[in-house]
Design an enzyme around this catalytic site. Structure first.
Site, PDB file in Angstrom:
ATOM      1  N   SER A 104       0.414  -9.150   6.863  1.00 21.79           N
ATOM      2  CA  SER A 104      -0.754  -8.289   6.992  1.00 21.79           C
ATOM      3  C   SER A 104      -0.458  -7.191   8.002  1.00 21.79           C
ATOM      4  O   SER A 104      -0.293  -7.453   9.201  1.00 21.79           O
ATOM      5  CB  SER A 104      -1.969  -9.108   7.442  1.00 21.79           C
ATOM      6  N   GLU A 145       0.834  -1.207   0.000  1.00 21.11           N
ATOM      7  CA  GLU A 145       0.000   0.000   0.000  1.00 21.11           C
ATOM      8  C   GLU A 145       0.871   1.260   0.000  1.00 21.11           C
ATOM      9  O   GLU A 145       0.616   2.207  -0.751  1.00 21.11           O
ATOM     10  CB  GLU A 145      -0.935   0.025   1.203  1.00 21.11           C
TER      11      GLU A 145
END
Length: 344
Positions: free
Chosen positions: A224, A129
């Site tokens: 994650s 991201e």
């Protein structure tokens, strides 16, 4: 095993962005002859990625690895503008499954950069991201992860804006926010926080149960960011025994007392069920819910057009053929979609 009780945090598991991305990739798998290619892991969960790999999805880290003329999906984490352009050129059909909350940050970066701002971006520099976001305006953005990073920044002559990776720990964000505000008193920040509501909710739910637990179990993959933030938070809250696991078999066999259980935003509910069956709490399960999540992200627009043109929303969630009666996408969970695809 002598687990007295399990306290189950809610909300937990799949967020709206993950739900959207999984269902979108499932539609591509159903619609096109294989292989379907996906740029980066669709979401950061090993079980989900392996399920799609078994269905012929090929995950790549470079669009150049995709043979021309195949369908491509871009992951939920967001992609650099040049990656999006390359995928459009290379693919027979391209779907960008970026989470709308990440799109919001990309837009903020572009707008502030176009106005001449220096952008301080709080995020993990190697996270997908963050990589995609920083590529929106690399000449204007300055990545930081800590208070020390903020203190090492120069005294900018331009206006300064502060933006963030959506999956950060709320505590990490606040520490950097305060440090940056001290450095740049006139700093611009968005009216609505960049932090993902689902990430914040999962952290708040864990905070609500942590004091009553002898052990905390967090289900989710090591890559994650929001799952790692939950693990870090549990340690910061003083939990003595904290386990982050991909599946139940990774847990020790001598757990006892009260176990708190939650899951990162990329972890399917079936993994929670698996852990509960493994723990076999003597006095059962107590769920503690701090809020109801009803956020829904529809499929990307071009995929909605594809679905509409196919004639129906279909019973793909059960592995069946298309029907003439539409099933509203919101009514079908991503977990049901995954189960239905593997049942074909």
């Amino acid at each position: 095993m002598n687990v007295h009780k399990v306290i189950l945090a809610a909300p937990r598991g799949f967020c709206a962005g993950v739900e959207m991305a999984i269902k979108a990739l499932a539609w591509l798998v159903r619609t096109f002859d294989g292989p379907v290619y996906c740029y980066h892991e669709i979401v950061h969960n090993k079980l989900v990625v392996r399920r799609f790999e078994k269905l012929g999805v090929v995950f790549v880290d470079d669009i150049a690895e995709v043979p021309p003329g195949h369908p491509i999906m871009l992951s939920a984490h967001g992609s650099a503008p040049e990656v999006v352009a390359a995928a459009k050129k290379q693919a027979s059909y391209m779907v960008d499954a970026v989470c709308p909350l990440v799109t919001k940050v990309h837009h903020e970066v572009k707008v502030r950069a176009d106005k001449g701002y220096r952008i301080v971006y709080v995020g993990h520099e190697d996270h997908e991201e963050a990589v995609g976001t920083m590529a929106v305006a690399p000449q204007a953005i300055h990545p930081v992860e800590s208070v020390a990073d903020v203190q090492a920044l120069p005294n900018f002559e331009e206006h300064v804006a502060l933006l963030a990776q959506t999956t950060l720990s709320h505590r990490d964000w606040e520490e950097v926010l305060h440090a940056a505000s001290d450095r740049y008193p006139d700093m611009w920040t968005p009216g609505r926080s960049d932090l993902c509501f689902a990430t914040t909710n999962r952290q708040a739910a864990l905070t609500a149960i942590a004091a009553d637990c002898d052990t905390v179990v967090i289900v989710g993959s090591a890559n994650s960011s929001n799952t790692k933030a939950l693990e870090k938070l549990a340690n910061e809250l003083g939990c003595t025994n904290v386990y982050r696991v991909n599946k139940a078999s990774e847990l020790p066999q001598d757990l006892s007392g009260v176990v708190g259980l939650t899951a990162g935003a990329s972890a399917p509910e079936e993994l929670i069920t698996e852990v509960l069956e493994y723990l076999k709490p003597i006095k059962g399960v107590e769920e503690v819910s701090i809020t109801d999540e009803d956020e829904y992200f529809p499929p990307p627009r071009n995929l909605r057009d594809l679905i509409a043109s196919s004639g129906a929303m279909a019973s793909f969630s059960l592995g069946g053929p298309p029907t003439t009666k539409p099933i509203v996408d919101r009514q079908v969970s991503a977990s049901a979609v995954l189960d239905g695809l593997t049942a074909r």
